[in-house]
Scaffold this active site. Structure first.
Site, PDB file in Angstrom:
ATOM      1  N   LYS A 153       0.826  -1.141   0.040  1.00  0.00           N
ATOM      2  CA  LYS A 153       0.080   0.038   0.043  1.00  0.00           C
ATOM      3  C   LYS A 153       0.996   1.208  -0.088  1.00  0.00           C
ATOM      4  O   LYS A 153       1.850   1.295   0.466  1.00  0.00           O
ATOM      5  CB  LYS A 153      -0.924   0.102   1.341  1.00  0.00           C
ATOM      6  CG  LYS A 153      -0.303   0.145   2.635  1.00  0.00           C
ATOM      7  CD  LYS A 153       0.169   1.382   3.028  1.00  0.00           C
ATOM      8  CE  LYS A 153       0.666   1.192   4.554  1.00  0.00           C
ATOM      9  NZ  LYS A 153       1.779   2.409   4.888  1.00  0.00           N
TER      10      LYS A 153
ATOM     11  N   ASP B 272      -2.459  -2.134   9.748  1.00  0.00           N
ATOM     12  CA  ASP B 272      -2.456  -1.718   8.473  1.00  0.00           C
ATOM     13  C   ASP B 272      -3.175  -3.221   7.937  1.00  0.00           C
ATOM     14  O   ASP B 272      -3.495  -3.116   6.732  1.00  0.00           O
ATOM     15  CB  ASP B 272      -1.133  -1.604   7.773  1.00  0.00           C
ATOM     16  CG  ASP B 272      -0.762  -0.160   7.922  1.00  0.00           C
ATOM     17  OD1 ASP B 272      -1.594   0.756   8.123  1.00  0.00           O
ATOM     18  OD2 ASP B 272       0.638   0.059   7.833  1.00  0.00           O
TER      19      ASP B 272
END
Ligand code: C5P
Length: 294
Positions: free
Chosen positions: A9, A135
């Site tokens: 990401k 995350d």
């Protein structure tokens, strides 16, 4: 055997508030999943056996014992009779600010759910992911998302088209806690995380790469640059390689360069590989799907 691909990401916006009592900083994040993947293979093993091996350019940096998030994820899902052998082909940089460890945890959740026929749905995997790390839920979620609280309360963000990036992977690591404590000394006081820029959300919805270039924002960037001053010159190579913008990814040290199109991203990679401090470079695009069986 089950094979799962989990993306890395970028944080297109990372807005940080002051440290809370629980030691975490409240965050407002816009995440984008991008096309660099860790691939995890899982097969059944005898009850109580949880094994992991890792391959790839930085495999030597990854622990394969119970401290690995993929093993923690498997143990979290395991019931009586369950055991698993996992192999990870690792491409996402280790402690690179791209959620590489979280990707492996997300991949293990998805893989073990399938391997053991647990039938857990998307929402259940998201909530288990939160227990493993802030995350992890986003890597399960994928695409483009707004994350609040620790960045783990997610809602989808409308995003049009595909954005192209050239990533510069650093030849050294940067510790996330160190970057946050540098942030604490740079920004003392008690405050809430600022909102993500509306201009960023508008740029994503419109698929406007030029507007996106102007709206990227990372509150940890200055702290990362102070701890690793050579990242400044890397970011300044933006003009040399024809990038529209340069952004430290998360707590760094990966630097993401936003490019006009795929060709420009491919060309930039060659230039970036020649720069000092760069271990490797890669052209990627986003948004892509979250961790999924392939
Ligand atoms: O989420 P992760 O485990 O990578 O975080 C590592 C460390 O970074 C935390 O233990 C904390 O010191 C710091 N951190 C923080 N605020 C956050 C996320 C991480 O202070 N929102």
């Amino acid at each position: 055997m089950i094979r799962v691909e989990a993306p890395g990401k970028l944080n297109l916006a990372l807005r940080v508030g002051s440290k809370r009592m629980d030691g975490y900083h409240p965050l407002n994040i816009v995440f984008q999943a991008v096309s660099v993947y860790d691939v995890l293979e899982a097969e059944n093993a005898p009850e109580g056996v949880f094994e992991l091996s890792v391959s790839g350019p930085q495999a030597h940096l990854v622990p394969t014992d119970d401290s690995n998030l993929a093993i923690k994820a498997a143990r979290l899902l395991a019931g009586p009779g369950h055991g698993v052998r996992m192999r990870i082909a690792k491409e996402i940089p280790v402690t690179g600010g791209m959620a590489g460890g979280s990707a492996d945890a997300a991949a293990a959740l998805v893989a073990c759910n399938e391997l053991w026929g647990l039938g857990l749905g998307h929402l259940e995997l998201l909530s288990l992911g939160k227990e493993l790390g802030a995350d992890v839920p986003f890597v399960v979620f994928g695409g483009t998302a707004l994350g609040v609280d620790r960045g783990d309360e997610l809602t989808e963000v409308p995003s049009r088209g595909r954005f192209h990036w050239a990533l510069a992977f650093s030849d050294s690591e940067l510790s996330t806690p160190a970057v946050f404590s540098e942030f604490d000394s740079l920004c003392p006081g008690s405050f809430e995380p600022p909102a993500v820029p509306q201009a960023l959300l508008d740029a994503l919805a419109a698929g406007d790469v030029y507007a996106l270039a102007d709206a990227l924002q990372n509150d940890l960037q200055e702290s990362a640059l102070r701890l690793k001053p050579n990242l400044r010159s890397l970011m300044e190579s933006r003009k040399l390689i024809g990038a529209l913008a340069a952004l430290v990814s998360g707590s760094g040290p990966t630097v993401a360069f936003l490019m006009r199109d795929e060709d420009a991203a491919q060309r930039a990679v060659t230039g970036l590989r020649a720069l000092p401090g760069v271990r490797d470079a890669m052209a990627v695009y986003g948004p892509v799907a979250g961790a999924e069986i392939v």
